[in-house]
Scaffold this motif. Structure first.
Motif, PDB file in Angstrom:
ATOM      1  N   MET A   8      12.397 -10.582   8.190  1.00 25.41           N
ATOM      2  CA  MET A   8      13.283 -10.730   9.322  1.00 25.41           C
ATOM      3  C   MET A   8      13.421 -12.223   9.633  1.00 25.41           C
ATOM      4  O   MET A   8      12.429 -12.939   9.680  1.00 25.41           O
ATOM      5  CB  MET A   8      12.718  -9.969  10.525  1.00 25.41           C
ATOM      6  CG  MET A   8      13.529 -10.166  11.774  1.00 25.41           C
ATOM      7  SD  MET A   8      12.899  -9.251  13.189  1.00 25.41           S
ATOM      8  CE  MET A   8      13.848  -7.762  13.007  1.00 25.41           C
ATOM      9  N   PRO A   9      14.621 -12.684   9.875  1.00 23.30           N
ATOM     10  CA  PRO A   9      14.822 -14.117  10.085  1.00 23.30           C
ATOM     11  C   PRO A   9      14.356 -14.646  11.448  1.00 23.30           C
ATOM     12  O   PRO A   9      14.282 -15.840  11.642  1.00 23.30           O
ATOM     13  CB  PRO A   9      16.329 -14.312   9.939  1.00 23.30           C
ATOM     14  CG  PRO A   9      16.940 -12.971   9.938  1.00 23.30           C
ATOM     15  CD  PRO A   9      15.872 -11.966   9.711  1.00 23.30           C
ATOM     16  N   ILE A  10      14.026 -13.775  12.395  1.00 18.73           N
ATOM     17  CA  ILE A  10      13.495 -14.227  13.679  1.00 18.73           C
ATOM     18  C   ILE A  10      11.971 -14.185  13.608  1.00 18.73           C
ATOM     19  O   ILE A  10      11.381 -13.138  13.370  1.00 18.73           O
ATOM     20  CB  ILE A  10      13.981 -13.349  14.853  1.00 18.73           C
ATOM     21  CG1 ILE A  10      15.491 -13.337  14.939  1.00 18.73           C
ATOM     22  CG2 ILE A  10      13.340 -13.813  16.159  1.00 18.73           C
ATOM     23  CD1 ILE A  10      16.113 -14.670  15.313  1.00 18.73           C
ATOM     24  N   VAL A  11      11.346 -15.340  13.788  1.00 16.44           N
ATOM     25  CA  VAL A  11       9.891 -15.448  13.711  1.00 16.44           C
ATOM     26  C   VAL A  11       9.350 -15.651  15.126  1.00 16.44           C
ATOM     27  O   VAL A  11       9.856 -16.485  15.877  1.00 16.44           O
ATOM     28  CB  VAL A  11       9.483 -16.636  12.811  1.00 16.44           C
ATOM     29  CG1 VAL A  11       7.975 -16.789  12.772  1.00 16.44           C
ATOM     30  CG2 VAL A  11      10.058 -16.466  11.415  1.00 16.44           C
ATOM     31  N   ILE A  12       8.319 -14.882  15.471  1.00 21.98           N
ATOM     32  CA  ILE A  12       7.696 -14.985  16.786  1.00 21.98           C
ATOM     33  C   ILE A  12       6.489 -15.900  16.678  1.00 21.98           C
ATOM     34  O   ILE A  12       5.576 -15.639  15.899  1.00 21.98           O
ATOM     35  CB  ILE A  12       7.293 -13.586  17.308  1.00 21.98           C
ATOM     36  CG1 ILE A  12       8.528 -12.714  17.403  1.00 21.98           C
ATOM     37  CG2 ILE A  12       6.588 -13.699  18.651  1.00 21.98           C
ATOM     38  CD1 ILE A  12       8.248 -11.269  17.722  1.00 21.98           C
ATOM     39  N   ARG A  13       6.506 -16.965  17.435  1.00 18.73           N
ATOM     40  CA  ARG A  13       5.438 -17.961  17.379  1.00 18.73           C
ATOM     41  C   ARG A  13       4.546 -17.911  18.619  1.00 18.73           C
ATOM     42  O   ARG A  13       4.135 -18.940  19.147  1.00 18.73           O
ATOM     43  CB  ARG A  13       6.057 -19.351  17.249  1.00 18.73           C
ATOM     44  CG  ARG A  13       6.952 -19.489  16.046  1.00 18.73           C
ATOM     45  CD  ARG A  13       6.364 -20.454  15.085  1.00 18.73           C
ATOM     46  NE  ARG A  13       7.059 -20.404  13.799  1.00 18.73           N
ATOM     47  CZ  ARG A  13       7.527 -21.455  13.184  1.00 18.73           C
ATOM     48  NH1 ARG A  13       7.408 -22.633  13.712  1.00 18.73           N
ATOM     49  NH2 ARG A  13       8.111 -21.327  12.008  1.00 18.73           N
ATOM     50  N   LEU A  14       4.266 -16.717  19.065  1.00 14.53           N
ATOM     51  CA  LEU A  14       3.436 -16.538  20.250  1.00 14.53           C
ATOM     52  C   LEU A  14       2.024 -17.046  20.009  1.00 14.53           C
ATOM     53  O   LEU A  14       1.420 -17.667  20.889  1.00 14.53           O
ATOM     54  CB  LEU A  14       3.418 -15.063  20.676  1.00 14.53           C
ATOM     55  CG  LEU A  14       2.589 -14.709  21.898  1.00 14.53           C
ATOM     56  CD1 LEU A  14       3.033 -15.507  23.120  1.00 14.53           C
ATOM     57  CD2 LEU A  14       2.671 -13.220  22.176  1.00 14.53           C
ATOM     58  N   ASP A  15       1.484 -16.819  18.821  1.00 12.16           N
ATOM     59  CA  ASP A  15       0.135 -17.270  18.509  1.00 12.16           C
ATOM     60  C   ASP A  15       0.015 -18.784  18.612  1.00 12.16           C
ATOM     61  O   ASP A  15      -0.986 -19.313  19.102  1.00 12.16           O
ATOM     62  CB  ASP A  15      -0.313 -16.766  17.140  1.00 12.16           C
ATOM     63  CG  ASP A  15       0.642 -17.132  16.019  1.00 12.16           C
ATOM     64  OD1 ASP A  15       1.803 -17.498  16.298  1.00 12.16           O
ATOM     65  OD2 ASP A  15       0.234 -17.038  14.842  1.00 12.16           O
ATOM     66  N   VAL A  16       1.058 -19.503  18.200  1.00  8.90           N
ATOM     67  CA  VAL A  16       1.055 -20.965  18.286  1.00  8.90           C
ATOM     68  C   VAL A  16       1.027 -21.408  19.745  1.00  8.90           C
ATOM     69  O   VAL A  16       0.253 -22.291  20.131  1.00  8.90           O
ATOM     70  CB  VAL A  16       2.294 -21.555  17.559  1.00  8.90           C
ATOM     71  CG1 VAL A  16       2.393 -23.048  17.784  1.00  8.90           C
ATOM     72  CG2 VAL A  16       2.248 -21.224  16.078  1.00  8.90           C
ATOM     73  N   MET A  17       1.870 -20.775  20.570  1.00 10.42           N
ATOM     74  CA  MET A  17       1.936 -21.155  21.984  1.00 10.42           C
ATOM     75  C   MET A  17       0.632 -20.814  22.702  1.00 10.42           C
ATOM     76  O   MET A  17       0.178 -21.582  23.558  1.00 10.42           O
ATOM     77  CB  MET A  17       3.115 -20.460  22.658  1.00 10.42           C
ATOM     78  CG  MET A  17       3.417 -20.968  24.035  1.00 10.42           C
ATOM     79  SD  MET A  17       3.685 -22.759  24.189  1.00 10.42           S
ATOM     80  CE  MET A  17       5.100 -22.996  23.142  1.00 10.42           C
TER      81      MET A  17
END
Length: 70
Positions: free
Chosen positions: A1-10
């Motif tokens: 999927m082209p949308i990546v969730i970067r919650l772990d980074v934040m």
């Protein structure tokens, strides 16, 4: 999927534990884990708003568009 969730980074940048975020925004740790792993098809705007409010960030800090290579 082209949308990546970067919650772990934040979470790492803000030094917030997943458990604490889940409690603060009113979702289960299991659902937050699925969100962090990118294993969800959607996210409620209310949930996104609560995450952004708690982590003091913008939706663009959490969601990144990375097109699939063709």
């Amino acid at each position: 999927m082209p949308i990546v969730i970067r919650l772990d980074v934040m979470l790492a940048l803000r030094k917030v534990k997943s458990k604490d975020l889940a409690t603060a925004i009113g979702i289960t740790e299991a659902n937050l884990s699925l969100l962090k792993q990118g294993k969800v098809k959607g996210i409620r705007l209310g949930t996104l708003e609560a995450i952004c409010q708690h982590l003091d960030c913008q939706p663009g800090d959490l969601l990144v568009y990375e097109p699939d290579p063709e």
